[in-house]
Enzyme design. Sequence first.
Site, PDB file in Angstrom:
ATOM      1  N   SER A 239      27.433 -10.247  16.246  1.00  0.00           N
ATOM      2  CA  SER A 239      26.856  -9.099  16.937  1.00  0.00           C
ATOM      3  C   SER A 239      26.320  -9.563  18.283  1.00  0.00           C
ATOM      4  CB  SER A 239      25.716  -8.491  16.102  1.00  0.00           C
ATOM      5  OG  SER A 239      24.627  -9.403  16.018  1.00  0.00           O
ATOM      6  N   LYS A 240      25.762  -8.612  19.024  1.00  0.00           N
ATOM      7  CA  LYS A 240      25.279  -8.928  20.368  1.00  0.00           C
ATOM      8  C   LYS A 240      24.137  -9.932  20.369  1.00  0.00           C
ATOM      9  CE  LYS A 240      26.709  -4.582  22.526  1.00  0.00           C
ATOM     10  NZ  LYS A 240      26.285  -3.333  23.196  1.00  0.00           N
ATOM     11  N   ARG A 241      23.448 -10.066  19.232  1.00  0.00           N
ATOM     12  CA  ARG A 241      22.355 -11.043  19.211  1.00  0.00           C
ATOM     13  C   ARG A 241      22.887 -12.471  19.141  1.00  0.00           C
ATOM     14  NH1 ARG A 241      20.930 -12.643  13.895  1.00  0.00           N
ATOM     15  NH2 ARG A 241      22.061 -11.504  12.276  1.00  0.00           N
ATOM     16  N   HIS A 242      24.160 -12.633  18.748  1.00  0.00           N
ATOM     17  CA  HIS A 242      24.760 -13.963  18.724  1.00  0.00           C
ATOM     18  C   HIS A 242      25.396 -14.307  20.071  1.00  0.00           C
ATOM     19  CE1 HIS A 242      25.087 -12.726  14.367  1.00  0.00           C
ATOM     20  NE2 HIS A 242      24.412 -13.849  14.279  1.00  0.00           N
ATOM     21  N   ALA A 243      26.078 -13.342  20.637  1.00  0.00           N
ATOM     22  CA  ALA A 243      26.826 -13.570  21.884  1.00  0.00           C
ATOM     23  C   ALA A 243      27.352 -12.227  22.354  1.00  0.00           C
ATOM     24  CB  ALA A 243      27.997 -14.528  21.637  1.00  0.00           C
TER      25      ALA A 243
END
Length: 479
Positions: A239-243
């Site tokens: 998800s966006k919290r990873h990349a």
Amino acid sequence: METIRTRFAPSPTGYLHIGGARTALFNWLFARHNKGVFVLRIEDTDAERSTPEAIQAIIDGMTWLGLDWDEGPFYQTQRYELYQQYAQKLLESGKAYKCYCTQQELEQKRARAQVEGKPFGYDRTCRDRADQPENLPFTVRFKAPLDGVTTVHDLVQGDVVFPNAELDDLIILRSDGSPTYNFCVVVDDVSMNITHVIRGNDHLSNTPKQIQMYEAMDFPVPKFAHIPLILGQDKAKLSKRHAATSVLSYRDNGYLPEALVNFLARLGWSHGDQEIFTLQEMVEAFTLEGVGKSAGVFNADKLLWISQHYLKAAPLDRLAGLLLPFLAEKYAPLHSPLTPGEPLTADSPWLHRVIQLQQERSRTLVEVADAVHYYFVEQVQYNEKAARKTFKPAAADLLSAFLPILEELETFDVAHLEEHARIFAEENGIQLGDIAQPIRVALTGGAGSPGLFDVMALLGKPLVIARIQHAIAWIRAQG
């Protein structure tokens, strides 16, 4: 030997994300490895969520990655008549039926199943209904087998068995006549002669339903390969919290497309211990046997490492063309300090030298653009730590003493600059760094840069003298 035909079939409800791009890449590589055909199909039956902007983002992402298609793009919304013809054939053969259950009735059944703690599946009220009410809206449902099993012979996952009793009578045409996803996919893959369906493992649960439809319509069943998902480093779904999950965000953040392609290829596929592949090497080496069952883990640091490799290896003229938009966004008007009246172009030898000096030190085009700021700004801002360490009163005296030498220098190139700096250091009984480091901070604002004399030559005599004069005044103003 049949011609291998693969397809990438995204739903245009958003940007091309990393998982979709890897699916497209694996299909592309498999087709190219087998000298086959790669088809692009846009599955835009979700009228509410599909947008022209999303379609364009998918095409732009594919084009940027270099994943060219041999046929397409095809659009499902342009093929409704075909789907309705096949649905009618299923009705006529008794392998589909009209369902008159209303949405309200289905919601009541779903609520009842929830209260009873059972998974909801259509109870087949209309499956064997003899009457055909006139003027009542209906959906068309596929008549799934009630017993036995459906086995998916998967080229990655192995055989996966699904009891037919657990599968539903899927709606294939909605009450407005529009087709549904699972039905469209089967008709499309058959009519496009797709031989291999390579897609994410999250689609595996759809596959037995689709196999039943192939068999009901006497269609050959393609070979399936469900590839593992991509996870973040915490093993949760990416998800966006990873990349960043949008492919085009990597373009906008200054990654070279071949770096992202190489990185994506290694997420779930291996070929010995090799990490860096040219595109041709990938095509030659790619097989489905190399695709593992376990999820690929997205490692942003590894992507940066791969990106740095490709940045170092890229031709200067190509890098200059790619870098110019990033420079233009940050520094306007954009020109070389050596030729302030001329617009900077991709074939500028000066720009090529600027990039060459920074290539080994950067991982993305954005990093290059940020690092070379001192060539394009009127006056640099001094890094606080570098200024505190380097800009002592003695440094102002050394800069003042060295300034006339620079002013008298007729040939302002690397060799002459280094020669005079060394002579100055020797005559004043100091180390070369004692004069070089204050000059570096004065010119670049920081304590680190490529070779100082290269930087000085690229900045040019007028700007070098002006910045040293400014640094002298700044140091002395500090008291």
